[in-house]
Design an enzyme around this catalytic site. Structure first.
Site, mmCIF file in Angstrom:
data_model
loop_
_atom_site.group_PDB
_atom_site.id
_atom_site.type_symbol
_atom_site.label_atom_id
_atom_site.label_comp_id
_atom_site.label_asym_id
_atom_site.label_seq_id
_atom_site.Cartn_x
_atom_site.Cartn_y
_atom_site.Cartn_z
ATOM 1 N N ASP A 84 25.613 -8.668 23.716
ATOM 2 C CA ASP A 84 24.928 -9.643 24.559
ATOM 3 C C ASP A 84 23.496 -9.889 24.102
ATOM 4 O O ASP A 84 22.978 -11.004 24.240
ATOM 5 C CB ASP A 84 24.930 -9.166 26.010
ATOM 6 C CG ASP A 84 26.213 -9.541 26.727
ATOM 7 O OD1 ASP A 84 27.239 -9.676 26.047
ATOM 8 O OD2 ASP A 84 26.187 -9.695 27.954
ATOM 9 N N ASP A 126 28.606 -4.437 27.667
ATOM 10 C CA ASP A 126 28.668 -5.212 28.906
ATOM 11 C C ASP A 126 30.053 -5.707 29.294
ATOM 12 O O ASP A 126 30.510 -5.473 30.406
ATOM 13 C CB ASP A 126 27.751 -6.427 28.795
ATOM 14 C CG ASP A 126 26.296 -6.048 28.580
ATOM 15 O OD1 ASP A 126 26.040 -5.059 27.878
ATOM 16 O OD2 ASP A 126 25.423 -6.763 29.082
ATOM 17 N N LYS A 127 30.711 -6.461 28.421
ATOM 18 C CA LYS A 127 31.981 -7.086 28.795
ATOM 19 C C LYS A 127 33.177 -6.282 28.307
ATOM 20 O O LYS A 127 34.294 -6.491 28.764
ATOM 21 C CB LYS A 127 32.063 -8.514 28.231
ATOM 22 C CG LYS A 127 30.852 -9.368 28.543
ATOM 23 C CD LYS A 127 30.497 -9.371 30.018
ATOM 24 C CE LYS A 127 29.198 -10.122 30.296
ATOM 25 N NZ LYS A 127 28.023 -9.557 29.653
ATOM 26 N N CYS A 201 21.775 -0.276 25.178
ATOM 27 C CA CYS A 201 20.332 -0.379 25.425
ATOM 28 C C CYS A 201 19.945 0.539 26.581
ATOM 29 O O CYS A 201 20.582 0.534 27.624
ATOM 30 C CB CYS A 201 19.957 -1.822 25.723
ATOM 31 S SG CYS A 201 20.419 -2.966 24.395
ATOM 32 N N GLU A 450 23.923 -15.612 30.595
ATOM 33 C CA GLU A 450 22.821 -14.845 31.160
ATOM 34 C C GLU A 450 21.500 -15.526 30.802
ATOM 35 O O GLU A 450 21.361 -16.112 29.734
ATOM 36 C CB GLU A 450 22.820 -13.413 30.611
ATOM 37 C CG GLU A 450 23.978 -12.597 31.113
ATOM 38 C CD GLU A 450 23.979 -11.178 30.577
ATOM 39 O OE1 GLU A 450 24.762 -10.358 31.095
ATOM 40 O OE2 GLU A 450 23.200 -10.884 29.647
ATOM 41 N N SER A 475 20.861 -11.019 32.898
ATOM 42 C CA SER A 475 21.074 -9.766 32.188
ATOM 43 C C SER A 475 20.680 -8.599 33.077
ATOM 44 O O SER A 475 19.798 -8.722 33.939
ATOM 45 C CB SER A 475 20.223 -9.757 30.910
ATOM 46 O OG SER A 475 20.137 -8.462 30.373
#
Length: 560
Positions: A84, A126-127, A201, A450, A475
């Site tokens: 992302d 994330d996904k 992150c 985002e 985000s």
């Protein structure tokens, strides 16, 4: 009661009419002896473009050792994995949320095509996290997750700026200083070197929040979400998970037995205590739907109001995931909440949550605060409704300065993120404004981008009395007064499409209200004059996605 551990693979590979099937499997190195053992899928999201996943090929080697030692035959396949951070701020972000559905579908396709008996999902970001959870729920064979873990926050040599450790989120904000000339090229290059290793992150952004959700819902081993991405602790956890899958297979313990409605409620409570990403609302709803469980938006708000925010994590607070791990990780957070959780639920350890929490230490009352000394009295996420968001919007209350919880401002409207960025960088946004970014929803974008570039620019320019509203997403690294997931979205004629420059908008986060301050008559007049726009994308996957995707308040899942 034990089950046949080869219930599925025997149907594909056993018997005289399956000679060709066995021959093809032997072509991968499987022996006659191996053909008598359970076949274990390892769904790995390793790529070489995403720091969250660049180390997963090495982690899988430890998983395979565990599977083999426990009597299984591991066979690995891969999925896509969008970063992302790299996709942010341009057209690539349109692909991010839609990739979740591709990941779920691809895992389903591989597992069902090859007769696997059980599965290990290897994921970080994330996904990919929710995509694999959706697949696990859909296929419903014994499954355990191995997580990639968090990136350490900055290198000891490079990841510092003005004697401060820098995170990726702060790097996005520093980009505004570069654009405005307040940061030299030399300083900017220095900051670019902060991503010095693998992992998600390092703050409580979406990737790490989702890893914490996977652990708190019971689909992985304790401490898997917070142990650092490299090193022997994670290697041992990976090998242990490889062994554990054989136990889950023997017991017939499947994802839908673990991911019960009660387990979802527990996970939401942990999410609220952590102050996690707003994206978890979308993803938890999507996973629950695959389990046949309806989790209305109101439930998230109900749990938020009952659950104190205990962990002051980045992006709003000072603590990173490494600090959370040192304080006891997710087990310690759940121990703190123990009397508010249903600890009778079963987990991927093969034990109940109560058994898992026996002997857990609470090591740091600053990182994981006591219930009587929370960061905030209520949870980190708020569900906002009003005439501008009849079906709801989502705000990360934990990342908003309390001085901005109640705010009335002047609308400045943009029909895509790029236009809002041009206005911010051009000095056309000032304190007192509310930036409205629309036609970025699931259908309108399409893909529900985002808005980290916009939120980072606002913070970077020091605009501390500016809010951002969108039918897109934010985000997990975003901070400030941001309300996303506004539904209905602009593309289907939602009220956000009717806002005009100069309108006054009232935000009341504690009161859960978001209102466009115009009369009902004026709202009806604007609605009558609204016309749908031609689609932004007419070919390829995104065109198909836009036709099938549901509203954000429904989890933005695909429906035929």
């Amino acid at each position: 009661m034990s089950v046949n551990p080869r219930h599925r693979s025997s149907k594909v590979y056993d018997g005289p009419d399956r000679m060709s099937h066995r021959s093809l499997l032997k072509g991968t190195g499987v022996s006659n002896e191996d053909l008598k053992k359970p076949l274990i899928a390892i769904a790995n999201s390793f790529t070489e473009i995403n720091p969250g996943h660049v180390h997963l090929d090495k982690l899988v080697e430890h998983i395979k050792l565990g599977v083999a030692a426990a009597g299984g035959v591991p066979r690995e396949f891969n999925t896509i994995a969008v970063c992302d951070g790299i996709a942010m701020g341009h057209q690539g972000m349109k692909m991010s949320l839609p990739s979740r559905e591709v990941i779920a579908d691809s895992v389903e396709i591989m597992v069902e095509s090859h007769g696997f008996d059980a599965m290990i999902c290897v994921t970080t970001c994330d996904k990919i996290d929710p995509g694999m959870l959706m697949a696990a729920a859909r296929i419903n064979i014994p499954t355990i997750f191995v997580l990639g873990g968090p990136m350490e926050p900055g290198c000891p040599t490079w990841g510092r700026y003005k004697d401060k450790k820098i995170t990726v989120q702060e790097l996005f904000e520093a980009a505004s200083l570069m654009v405005s000339g307040k940061l030299s090229e030399e300083e900017a290059l220095y900051l670019e070197d902060i991503c010095c290793g693998p992992g998600a992150c390092g703050g409580m952004f979406t990737a790490n929040t989702m890893q914490c959700i996977i652990e708190s819902i019971g689909m992985t081993l304790p401490y898997m979400a917070s142990a650092k991405s490299t090193g022997m602790e994670r290697a041992r956890l990976a090998q242990e998970a490889g062994k554990k899958i054989m136990e889950l297979l023997e017991k017939g313990l499947t994802p839908r037995k673990i991911m019960s409605e009660i387990a979802f409620r527990n996970a939401i409570a942990v999410d609220m205590a952590l102050g996690g990403s707003t994206n978890t609302v979308l993803h938890i709803k999507a996973v629950a739907e695959e389990c046949g469980i309806d989790l209305p938006l109101e439930l998230f708000d109900e749990i938020s109001k009952e659950t104190p925010h205990l962990c002051n994590m980045a992006p709003a607070g000072p603590y990173k995931i490494v600090d959370l791990h040192n304080a006891g990780g997710i087990p310690a957070v759940m121990k703190r909440l123990e009397n508010r959780l249903d600890t009778g639920v079963i987990t991927a350890t093969g034990k109940t949550l109560k058994e898992n929490l026996n002997g857990v230490d609470l090591r740091d009352d600053e990182v994981i605060r006591p219930l009587d000394n929370p960061v905030h009295e209520t949870g980190g996420i708020a569900i906002i409704k009003g005439n501008l968001a009849p079906c709801g919007g989502v705000a990360k209350m934990a990342a908003i300065d309390p001085a901005m919880w109640e705010f009335t401002g002047t609308a400045k409207c943009f029909d895509r993120e790029e236009d809002s960025l041009e206005a911010i960088h051009g000095g056309k946004i000032e304190n007192g404004d509310i930036i409205v970014i629309r036609y970025e929803g699931p259908k309108g974008g399409p893909g529900m981008r985002e808005m980290l570039a916009a939120t980072s620019a606002v913070v970077g320019y020091g605009l501390d009395r500016v809010a951002i509203l969108t039918d897109g997403r934010f985000s997990g690294a975003s901070r400030g007064p941001c309300i996303g997931h506004i539904a209905p979205e602009a593309a289907v004629g939602g009220p956000i499409a009717l806002v005009r420059d100069g309108d006054k908008i009232a935000i009341d986060v504690p009161g859960r209200k978001l209102d466009l301050l115009i009369s009902d008559e004026e709202m009806a007049k604007r609605k009558a004059g609204w016309k749908p726009r031609p689609p932004n994308v007419t070919t390829g996957y995104l065109a198909r996605y836009a036709k099938l995707v549901t509203s954000a308040d429904k989890g933005a899942v695909l429906k035929i």
